[in-house]
Enzyme design. Structure first.
Site, mmCIF file in Angstrom:
data_model
loop_
_atom_site.group_PDB
_atom_site.id
_atom_site.type_symbol
_atom_site.label_atom_id
_atom_site.label_comp_id
_atom_site.label_asym_id
_atom_site.label_seq_id
_atom_site.Cartn_x
_atom_site.Cartn_y
_atom_site.Cartn_z
ATOM 1 N N SER A 56 0.829 -1.200 0.000
ATOM 2 C CA SER A 56 0.000 0.000 0.000
ATOM 3 C C SER A 56 0.872 1.261 0.000
ATOM 4 C CB SER A 56 -0.964 -0.044 1.188
ATOM 5 O OG SER A 56 -2.060 0.826 0.969
ATOM 6 N N ASP B 7 -5.189 -3.928 -2.974
ATOM 7 C CA ASP B 7 -4.215 -3.621 -1.930
ATOM 8 C C ASP B 7 -3.707 -4.891 -1.236
ATOM 9 O OD1 ASP B 7 -3.098 -2.793 0.636
ATOM 10 O OD2 ASP B 7 -4.083 -0.874 0.353
#
Length: 257
Positions: A38, A155
């Site tokens: 991320s 993610d």
């Protein structure tokens, strides 16, 4: 002695990684491998591409607040794209590195994502850095997934938010992990973004804890009081990372003796 740096996900809180990297540079601690998820993947990718951390900091701090507003079209997520990550990618392109591939980076790098088709972790070890950053930062339910080959990627924090394990498998002698998430929040979520994001963080707590065993030193910047999408507190996040790294830098220096 080879040093690996694991940078965890945490949305805006992940900008604390900039402060940590500043301290590592100040103390001339070489980073031989970076693995990120991320925001950790985004910042780690920029550094691995050879961009100086102070330059990244200056760029981030000089972004006008209105540019963080997300006006993407709804598509399998509340929004089509996350503006802060799009801005980081734009920065990479401004540096003439928009087409750089992971295997060409100055520092070996891995970005973690999750494939929604097979339900497993997918680690970018080669290919487009920009694509890897887009995939690792696509928070499910909030931002649209990324299609790559036969995969639908989101993610990496869904299954591996702090990829210290990848560094140990890569043969690093010393692994430094930067954990910007908290198991107990200090504020009530104040938006749909926060509700979805915080729910994901709770689900991934066990995996994050398990990965800490692969780290020799863990930095935990004090950012628990900052909401994950509060872009007005970016400077605070960076300063928190700097304070934490400076406080624990002796642990790293001791290991490197």
């Amino acid at each position: 002695m080879k040093v690996g740096l694991a940078l965890g996900g945490g949305a805006v809180r992940g900008l604390a990684h900039i402060g940590v990297l500043k301290v590592l540079k100040k103390h001339q601690i070489p980073v031989d491998f970076i693995a990120g998820t991320s925001m950790g993947g985004a910042i780690g990718g920029l550094v691995a591409a050879g961009i100086d951390v102070e330059e990244i900091e200056e760029f981030i701090l000089n972004i006008p607040p209105y540019r963080f507003l997300d006006i993407g079209i709804r598509k399998r997520g509340i929004f089509a794209g996350n503006k802060i990550y799009a801005i980081l990618i734009e920065f990479l392109e401004q540096k003439g590195l928009g087409d750089i591939r992971i295997e060409e980076l100055k520092i070996p790098f891995r970005a973690v994502s999750v494939d929604l088709i097979k339900g497993n972790v997918f680690v970018f070890e080669e290919g487009s850095l920009v694509l890897a950053i887009r995939a690792t930062t696509s928070i499910p339910g909030i931002f649209s997934p990324v299609h790559y080959q036969d995969k639908v990627l989101v993610d990496g924090g869904v299954l591996n938010n702090l990829p210290a394990d990848l560094l140990r498998m890569a043969g690093m002698d010393v692994v430094i992990a930067v954990d910007v998430e908290r198991e107990h929040e200090e504020q009530e979520p104040c938006s749909l973004f926060e509700v979805v994001y915080r729910s994901l963080m709770i689900m991934m707590t066990r995996q994050r804890r398990a990965n800490l065993k692969y780290a020799d030193v863990v930095f935990r910047p004090e950012v628990g009081h900052i909401l994950a999408f509060d872009t007005s507190r970016i400077r605070e996040c960076i300063e928190a990372g700097e304070r934490e790294a400076q406080h624990k830098i002796h642990e790293v220096l001791t290991l490197l003796k």
